[in-house]
Design a protein around this motif. Structure first.
Motif: not given
Length: 450
Positions: A111-127
């Motif tokens: 669960a913790a790593v899935a949260f991390l995956v969601g956070a890191t993968s979406n961080a690139s979209r605004p950039a």
């Protein structure tokens, strides 16, 4: 000569865009070709690991919550650190966290790593969106965003089929494949993409107030667009959350749903470019009104579907709305964003879709369980109508005619000429002014308050 005409149309659709855009486009395509987690997470947890459907839903929600948090964080990073460093950090972190997800076994750790995956993968979209706005001329942005959206859907369609075969062999191999493809994206960014964040002169720094998240929130006009984007996103999310449940309750099989929803990807790949050629110089405000209503009533028609053919027909209707809405909406966000705050503005816009991805499953579940699927589709029609009326109301507050745009442009030019040079691109839903191109940085002075 249909083939000759088609070839000419393709050349015109892809011509005139800078080389940096195509490297960014390539990075997007490679990233989507490696998509695995979002598609097969639920199957991995329930079939391969033996967890319950409730736990799989919790993990999916945490993955989405990570995306909500990182949408704003990624936008701030894009403005402060730059587009290129943000992309490198986000993509390298995504590669590491996705690879880790293939090895963890403890439910809390998953669960913790899935949260991390969601956070890191979406961080690139605004950039990505901010960089695209930096390097593409204003008059070409709708076309550029459309081509990028086409790459996303093409990559996802191919990866969905390939991931199915990989999952039959090893889910871990799928996670590692996605990690590897994401790492390739980071390498492409590192080798081929220079930093695109515009540098402000000393005079501009002295005369322009810094843009923070508070500035974005206080921008009532932009936040109105964000709110309407959330409503539209709620509708489109039903294609992956409400539609399969409703079809299952109606006695259709998962294969039937797969056949119906495949129409969405096929149409986007086939029609995104030609449709963009038709709409790219039309009033974006009216396009958003039409696409919102079309999306709502496209899903609303699902209430009358009783066969695969009719379901596929409804998918055709709301897919056309999606093809029009996606690049138009992103282009409007760029027009309303100041150059120095593009990352934050894009982050807020991205967050509207992330929040919709969290809310949509709850909405569809509650409505279907209590009142039935017909009420869900009726609610979609209502939401689409509300969004359409909302966009129409926003248009009333903005310069809509050529004369009004000309007047505002001239007044703005006189006020800013001494300190900042030529006037900036006017933030309006009415489309670009006729005449010579104002250049890639022409919207540097777009105001950020209503």
């Amino acid at each position: 000569m249909p083939l000759v005409a088609a070839g000419r149309a393709v050349r015109e659709s892809v011509s005139g865009l800078p080389r940096e855009f195509w490297w960014l486009w390539t990075s997007t395509l490679v990233n989507r070709l490696g998509a695995f987690v979002a598609t097969f997470m639920a199957l991995y947890l329930t079939l391969d690991r033996g967890y319950s459907a409730s736990y799989a839903g919790l993990v999916a929600s945490l993955h989405g919550l990570g995306g909500v948090v990182s949408s704003l964080g990624g936008g701030v990073m894009a403005d402060r650190l730059g587009r290129r460093p943000t992309l490198l950090i986000a993509q390298a972190s995504t590669a590491g966290s996705v690879a880790l997800l293939g090895f963890v076994r403890d439910p809390v750790a998953i669960a913790a790593v899935a949260f991390l995956v969601g956070a890191t993968s979406n961080a690139s979209r605004p950039a990505v969106q901010a960089m695209m706005a930096d390097i593409v001329r204003p008059e070409d942005r709708v076309r550029a965003f459309s081509l990028n959206y086409w790459a996303i859907n093409l990559g996802f369609a191919v990866s969905s089929m390939g991931a199915g075969f990989i999952a039959e062999v090893s889910y871990r191999a799928g996670f590692l494949a996605e990690a590897g493809m994401t790492l390739v994206c980071a390498i492409v960014v590192f080798l081929k993409l220079p930093e695109s964040r515009p540098e402000r002169t000393a005079a501009e720094k002295a005369g322009t107030q810094d843009v923070g998240l508070g500035t974005v929130v206080r921008d009532g006009r932009f936040m109105g667009v964000v709110g309407l984007s959330f409503l539209v996103a709620l509708i489109f999310q039903q294609g992956s959350v409400g539609l399969p449940v409703a079809m299952g309750e109606a006695g259709f099989t998962p294969a039937d749903y797969g056949l119906a929803i495949a129409v969405n990807g096929v149409l986007i790949v086939a029609l995104q470019i030609p449709v963009t050629r038709v709409i790219e110089h039309r009033d974006p405000g009216r396009l958003l009104v039409v696409s919102s209503v079309l999306a709502g009533y496209g899903f609303g028609l699902t209430a009358f579907a009783g066969s695969i053919g009719v379901f596929a027909l409804t998918v055709c209707v709301w897919t056309l709305a999606e093809i029009v809405n996606a690049p138009t909406q992103t282009g409007v966000v760029v027009r309303l964003s100041p150059v120095q705050g593009r990352g934050r503005y894009q982050g807020m816009y991205t967050m509207s879709w992330s929040v919709a991805a969290l809310v949509a499953p709850l909405m569809s579940g509650v409505v279907i369980d209590r009142w039935g699927a017909e009420w869900l589709w009726g609610l979609c029609a209502v939401i689409g109508t509300v969004a359409g009326v909302g966009y129409w109301a926003l248009m009333l507050r903005m310069p809509g005619s050529e004369v009004e745009v000309e007047v505002e442009f001239e007044v703005d030019a006189e006020a800013q000429a001494a300190a900042r040079g030529p006037a900036a691109e006017t933030p309006s839903l009415a489309g670009p002014r006729p005449g010579p191109s104002p250049g890639p940085d022409a919207d540097a002075d777009v105001r950020t308050t209503p």
